[in-house]
Design a protein around this motif. Structure first.
Motif, mmCIF file in Angstrom:
data_model
loop_
_atom_site.group_PDB
_atom_site.id
_atom_site.type_symbol
_atom_site.label_atom_id
_atom_site.label_comp_id
_atom_site.label_asym_id
_atom_site.label_seq_id
_atom_site.Cartn_x
_atom_site.Cartn_y
_atom_site.Cartn_z
ATOM 1 N N CYS A 116 0.839 -1.215 0.000
ATOM 2 C CA CYS A 116 0.000 0.000 0.000
ATOM 3 C C CYS A 116 0.866 1.255 0.000
ATOM 4 O O CYS A 116 0.589 2.215 -0.731
ATOM 5 N N TYR A 120 1.126 4.202 -2.724
ATOM 6 C CA TYR A 120 0.957 5.616 -2.353
ATOM 7 C C TYR A 120 2.143 6.444 -2.849
ATOM 8 O O TYR A 120 1.967 7.556 -3.362
ATOM 9 N N THR A 210 -6.717 -3.356 1.698
ATOM 10 C CA THR A 210 -5.412 -3.007 1.125
ATOM 11 C C THR A 210 -5.407 -3.173 -0.393
ATOM 12 O O THR A 210 -4.846 -2.337 -1.109
ATOM 13 N N TYR A 213 -7.254 -0.295 -1.960
ATOM 14 C CA TYR A 213 -6.441 0.933 -1.931
ATOM 15 C C TYR A 213 -5.369 0.891 -3.018
ATOM 16 O O TYR A 213 -5.142 1.886 -3.727
ATOM 17 N N ILE A 214 -4.715 -0.256 -3.154
ATOM 18 C CA ILE A 214 -3.655 -0.405 -4.160
ATOM 19 C C ILE A 214 -4.222 -0.237 -5.569
ATOM 20 O O ILE A 214 -3.673 0.504 -6.392
#
Length: 314
Positions: A116, A120, A210, A213-214
């Motif tokens: 993650c 980001y 996760t 989000y990725i």
């Protein structure tokens, strides 16, 4: 044995990969070679990032930390797997089994959060390049790395502790090559539905959040890259992000089958194969995936290995 004295099991027998002795030796040799390559490749990446000042950037610092994580991830299981091939008793102590169980899942969880953070980092670098240096500072990068380790080692501490307090009255045979949740729960002589539900709920929550989000981060990255007019810039961005997505696909593809929809794996043999992929095979591929698609890393690794050859020749 737990404090109540109910458990009579003091050790477990890990069946591993049963078969003829020649097959055992072949598997031992292959897994040993994979382990050596994993450790060597990831140590080389750590050395390259440490020695080459051009790689002292957040992306490569995260990569070096990821390599350090991968070394410990394979080390918490593979040496015991290798020992199991050569052992006649194939036993592991009660404490050793749950210790391995805890570190295996804690390091795996840490890897989810590391991926993650890498996503980001790429999102900031590509979508907000002007703000990237002021946001992704060395101090902030260190904080993100520390948070990954902290969450990773706290996430499963309570569920695994509760599992270790269950009574295990026998039998003590685990048809696996490591201590995993399903084989352990099947050996308990007390109801395990609540603990299993908690464990799989935590696993599903971590994995799904996760991965979403990725995927969200790389979707935004892809949208930005497609707007870049320079073909060289697009190619560099695709190359970097593509290598990251290969790692994500390999890791998440297998753990989602195991821990988000565990009922889909009915065969014990298939259970072992999938576990082997994400616990042994994926870590050895990561150094090659990251280095072969990155000119700066290839250059730094070349100097690392050339330096090692020079030291050996002295």
């Amino acid at each position: 044995m737990n404090k109540s004295g109910v458990s009579t099991v003091t050790q477990f027998i890990l069946l591993g990969f049963p078969g003829p002795w020649k097959i055992q030796i072949m598997l031992f040799s292959v897994i040993l070679l994979v382990y050596i390559l994993t450790v060597t490749g990831n140590v080389a990446i750590i050395c390259a990032v440490s020695w080459d000042h051009r790689l002292h950037t957040p992306m490569y610092i995260l990569l070096a930390n990821f390599s350090f994580l991968e070394i410990w991830y394979v080390t918490c299981t593979v040496p015991n797997i290798l020992d199991n091939f050569l052992s006649k008793t194939k036993t592991i102590s009660f404490f050793g089994c749950f210790t391995q169980f805890y570190f295996f899942f804690s390091l795996g969880t840490t890897e989810c959060f590391f991926l993650c953070v890498v996503a980001y980092d790429r999102y900031l670098a590509i979508c907000h390049p002007l703000h990237y240096p002021s946001i992704m500072t060395g101090q902030f990068c260190g904080i993100l790395v520390s948070v990954c380790w902290l969450i990773g080692f706290l996430g499963y501490s309570i569920p695994i502790f509760l599992m270790s307090q269950l009574p295990f009255c026998g039998p003590n045979i685990i048809d696996h090559f490591l201590c995993d949740v399903d084989p352990l729960m099947s050996l308990s002589c007390a109801p395990t539905h609540i603990i299993e539900h908690v464990f799989y709920s935590v696993s599903s929550l971590i994995i799904i959040l996760t991965i979403l989000y990725i995927l969200g981060s790389y979707t935004l990255v892809l949208r930005t890259v497609l707007q870049v007019s320079s073909s060289a810039g697009r190619q560099k961005a695709f190359s970097t992000c593509g290598s990251h997505l290969v790692v994500v696909s390999l890791f998440y593809g297998t753990i989602m089958v195991m821990y988000v929809s565990p009922t889909s794996v009915n065969s014990v043999a298939m259970h072992k194969i999938i576990t082997l992929i994400y616990s042994v095979v994926t870590p050895v591929l990561n150094p090659f995936i990251y280095s072969l698609r990155n000119k700066d890393m290839k250059y730094a690794l070349h100097h690392v290995f050339r330096g090692m050859q020079t030291i050996q020749s002295l």
